[in-house]
Write a protein that holds these residues in place. Structure first.
Motif, PDB file in Angstrom:
ATOM      1  N   UNK A 616       0.846  -1.190   0.000  1.00  0.00           N
ATOM      2  CA  UNK A 616       0.000   0.000   0.000  1.00  0.00           C
ATOM      3  C   UNK A 616       0.882   1.241   0.000  1.00  0.00           C
ATOM      4  N   UNK A 617       0.500   2.224  -0.818  1.00  0.00           N
ATOM      5  CA  UNK A 617       1.198   3.509  -0.861  1.00  0.00           C
ATOM      6  C   UNK A 617       0.246   4.612  -0.423  1.00  0.00           C
ATOM      7  N   UNK A 618       0.690   5.422   0.549  1.00  0.00           N
ATOM      8  CA  UNK A 618      -0.111   6.549   1.005  1.00  0.00           C
ATOM      9  C   UNK A 618      -1.221   6.173   1.966  1.00  0.00           C
ATOM     10  N   UNK A 619      -1.047   5.075   2.709  1.00  0.00           N
ATOM     11  CA  UNK A 619      -2.111   4.629   3.613  1.00  0.00           C
ATOM     12  C   UNK A 619      -2.080   5.354   4.949  1.00  0.00           C
ATOM     13  N   UNK A 620      -0.887   5.674   5.426  1.00  0.00           N
ATOM     14  CA  UNK A 620      -0.751   6.220   6.771  1.00  0.00           C
ATOM     15  C   UNK A 620      -0.273   7.672   6.745  1.00  0.00           C
ATOM     16  N   UNK A 621      -0.697   8.415   7.752  1.00  0.00           N
ATOM     17  CA  UNK A 621      -0.373   9.827   7.858  1.00  0.00           C
ATOM     18  C   UNK A 621       1.133  10.068   7.909  1.00  0.00           C
ATOM     19  N   UNK A 622       1.858   9.167   8.601  1.00  0.00           N
ATOM     20  CA  UNK A 622       3.296   9.409   8.764  1.00  0.00           C
ATOM     21  C   UNK A 622       4.085   9.193   7.471  1.00  0.00           C
ATOM     22  N   UNK A 623       3.438   8.669   6.414  1.00  0.00           N
ATOM     23  CA  UNK A 623       4.126   8.496   5.132  1.00  0.00           C
ATOM     24  C   UNK A 623       4.266   9.812   4.377  1.00  0.00           C
TER      25      UNK A 623
END
Length: 728
Positions: A616-623
């Motif tokens: 997954x790309x761009x799933x979490x805020x910290x990314x």
């Protein structure tokens, strides 16, 4: 004595402007040229030449004798010009001149090509070596030379007072001389500064129009044929014809098909006239004309070319249709869906095989050359359980199947089907990303984003929609200004991928931006800026019509040799660089903007065999990369990592099929593939996965990925190894 000079000049002018009438009662001035204003100290001879006195006194002049013109029936071409303007009209149709009509020494001058081709309808030849100009019609040939008073007309030598001139690269010719030699009538309206030029038509026996049609009516769009029965008593040839209808007489055309193509079906009084070789027009004649409606095509039957279809078996759909025999069917509009799917979910393609057992509905609609649409016709297609080939086997054997949708008629949840591997760790490449996407909807002229940087390379991303109300938004554009804040001159280079759009579709613009970004060898432009100076390095107003509610976007690389301030601004059609300080920063909205220090992320993914997996790309805020708002100084996040390029090394154990599944909503963009050919991918939600490519076993494949402007994250990259192809 001074008063006597003035009165004498006025009388001379009025005499030179005497009116004579033609048989069609259309008054034409003999000499239309208007001079610039003269002072009262000029001599009588000078005032006579200017043809207009510089005084408010209006004594009554002695009228000149009215000449008797030759017979005419009128109807010639009429041209109107405004002195000092590049606009003109020919029989009411507006055109532009290469240079304005103007006066010199009280005489009217026109651009050479306009005078020859538009006004005289003549051929033109210009000899640049001897500066000689030849203008030729069927019966008159005039030769003049720039700067010379010598001229010839049909071989006879003449001396002219108003010589041709060359001014700012444009050759200007005296109107009076050519009007006299080519038989033109001229009038002048001093209040409007308007010159009217009209062909003098001399024909005692003008033609008589006549026309007949082979049938009583024609269908709209059908080629209209007729027999021209026009005659001319003098035996003159018919050189032109014109049609109109009584109820729409502002619509005129020499082509009856062109005219009737603009009208709705109905019964009309068709009007027709013709012109002879003497350029005399006939009187209008009126005949009844019936235009019948153009009916849409009809699909009479639709069937399969084979029965007992298995999964993955190729088939064709055969159909028959009826339409007007003379009119082509220009488009066949296909779509298909599983019988349990809502019609809004239908895929807009003609199917050639299905890989899932069950019943499918195939829909066809035809469109003809007139734009008429047939009624939709449906065909039910049944697929049995017999497996001819799976979809993955089919995709592995075929090229040009990128972006094919993975069949998912039972709405399987890809999050459950494809195991998400452990969270990725990325190596970040430092760089400079300037992002202007807030306010995304621009409601006024102003500064959209601003940042000061020192000598370095970077990437610039802009994304804005024109929401400026009324006339204030017409002709507006996004402009990029660079100000030199250094103590030495600087050079600013911008990769001219340029703005993409305008379009009301954000996915269309976003995909075009990525396509340009992934192309190699994009040209660069360079601007040198002196100390304390500013320059516009990009101006969308020059080539893009940023219409209301339309989006434009840019993703370009840049480089500067010194300290500069970069400003992205919304300019009106007349806003100039010196107006920049009058514009205020516009308030940001919920969309991201800022200056970020990461332009690339890279990672390696080892793809196991024997199961369906994904990342997954761009799933979490910290990314999301973190930066600073160049206007407010606030900390900001680039939600979605727009403008950040991902380089992902994929290492599959088995031969593996690679799909993209948009989890956050619609996704339309590109994947950079190793052979340098971008691969278009469009996924429309969590239940839609699209084929990207095949990864060879035991080899590394490096792909480039960037979230397209207008698309949403997160995005799933899904992998199906060869041992699992039979599962899908």
């Amino acid at each position: 004595m001074k008063r006597l000079k003035i009165l004498t000049g006025i009388i001379c002018v009025m005499l030179s402007a005497s009116i004579f009438s033609y048989a069609d009662d259309n008054p034409l001035f003999d000499t239309p040229e208007q001079a610039t204003e003269q002072t009262t100290e000029q001599t009588t001879e000078q005032q006579s030449e200017t043809e207009q006195p510089a005084t408010n006194e209006n004594p009554t002049p002695t009228p000149a004798p009215t000449p008797t013109p030759a017979p005419t029936n009128g109807g010639g071409k009429t041209i109107k010009l405004i002195l000092g303007s590049q606009n003109a009209t020919i029989d009411g149709k507006q055109i532009s001149l290469s240079a304005a009509a103007q006066t010199k020494n009280g005489r009217t001058y026109l651009p050479m090509r306009f005078l020859a081709e538009q006004l005289l309808g003549a051929s033109l030849n210009f000899n640049s070596q001897n500066k000689q100009i030849t203008i030729k019609t069927a019966d008159t040939t005039a030769v003049v030379t720039i700067g010379s008073k010598n001229a010839t007309v049909n071989g006879n030598k003449l001396t002219i007072e108003d010589v041709p001139v060359l001014e700012k690269g444009t050759t200007l010719l005296p109107l009076r001389f050519f009007a006299e030699q080519f038989g033109l009538g001229i009038s002048y309206d001093p209040a409007k500064k308007e010159v009217t030029v009209k062909e003098k038509i001399v024909d005692p026996n003008p033609p008589v129009a006549g026309i007949s049609f082979p049938k009583e009516s024609f269908v709209k769009g059908e080629p209209i044929t007729f027999t021209d029965m026009s005659t001319d008593a003098d035996g003159d040839s018919i050189i032109a014809k014109e049609f109109t209808v009584a109820s729409h007489n502002t619509l005129r055309s020499s082509d009856i098909n062109n005219l009737m193509g603009k009208l709705d079906p109905g019964t009309y009084d068709l009007m027709y006239r013709v012109q002879s070789s003497k350029k005399a027009w006939s009187q209008w004649i009126t005949v009844p004309f019936v235009l019948d409606p153009n009916l849409p095509p009809v699909i009479t039957s639709m069937s399969l070319n084979k029965t007992d279809l298995g999964r993955g078996e190729e088939f064709d759909i055969i159909y028959y249709q009826q339409n007007e025999p003379w009119e082509a069917v220009t488009d066949a509009i296909w779509s298909y869906r599983h019988i349990n799917q809502d019609p809004s979910k239908a895929i807009p393609l003609k199917p050639t095989r299905f890989f899932t057992a069950g019943k499918f509905i195939v829909t066809l609609q035809l469109k003809d050359a007139a734009g008429n649409l047939s009624e939709k016709k449906e065909l039910e297609v049944t697929i049995g359980n017999r497996i001819v080939q799976t979809q993955l086997e089919y995709l592995s054997k075929n090229i040009n199947v990128v972006n094919t949708a993975l069949e998912n008629y039972n709405n399987a949840e890809y999050m459950e089907m494809f195991r998400v591997m452990k969270e990725l760790s990325f190596q970040e490449k430092s760089g400079l990303l300037i992002m202007s996407d807030s306010p995304e909807n621009v409601f006024d002229l102003g500064i959209l984003y601003r940042e000061t940087i020192t000598a370095q390379k970077g990437r610039l991303l802009t994304y804005h929609v024109n929401k400026i109300a009324g006339d204030r938004g017409k002709g507006a554009g996004v402009v990029i200004i660079v100000e030199n804040k250094d103590t030495v001159p600087v050079e600013f280079k911008l990769e001219k991928t340029g703005m993409k759009g305008p379009s009301p579709d954000p996915h269309e613009v976003g995909s075009k931006v990525l396509d340009a970004h992934f192309l190699a060898n994009s040209p660069w432009g360079s601007t040198k800026i002196d100390v304390g100076q500013s320059a516009i390095v990009y101006d969308s107003r020059e080539k893009l019509n940023w219409k209301p509610n339309y989006l434009i976007s840019m993703l370009s690389e840049f480089e500067t040799t010194g300290t500069v301030r970069i400003t992205v601004a919304a300019f009106g059609p007349n806003t100039k660089l010196e107006n920049l300080d009058l514009l205020a920063p516009l308030p940001r909205d919920q969309h991201p903007r800022g200056t970020f220090s990461v332009v690339e992320k890279s990672t390696t993914v080892d793809i196991p065999g024997g199961e369906l997996t994904s990342i997954m790309l761009g799933e979490f805020d910290h990314e999301w990369v973190v930066g600073t708002d160049g206007i407010t100084g606030e900390v900001t996040k680039n939600k979605g990592n727009y403008g950040v390029e991902f380089k992902i090394t994929l290492n599959p154990v088995e031969e593996t099929m690679f799909f993209i599944n948009g989890r956050g909503g619609a996704f339309r963009g590109y994947v950079g593939w190793p052979n340098g050919v971008n691969r278009t991918v469009s996924s429309y939600g969590p239940h839609d996965a699209r084929f990207v490519g095949k990864l060879p076993a035991g080899e590394s494949t490096i792909i480039r990925y960037m979230l397209a402007n207008g698309s949403a994250s997160p995005v799933k990259l899904a992998f199906v190894p060869k041992s699992q192809w039979g599962r899908l």
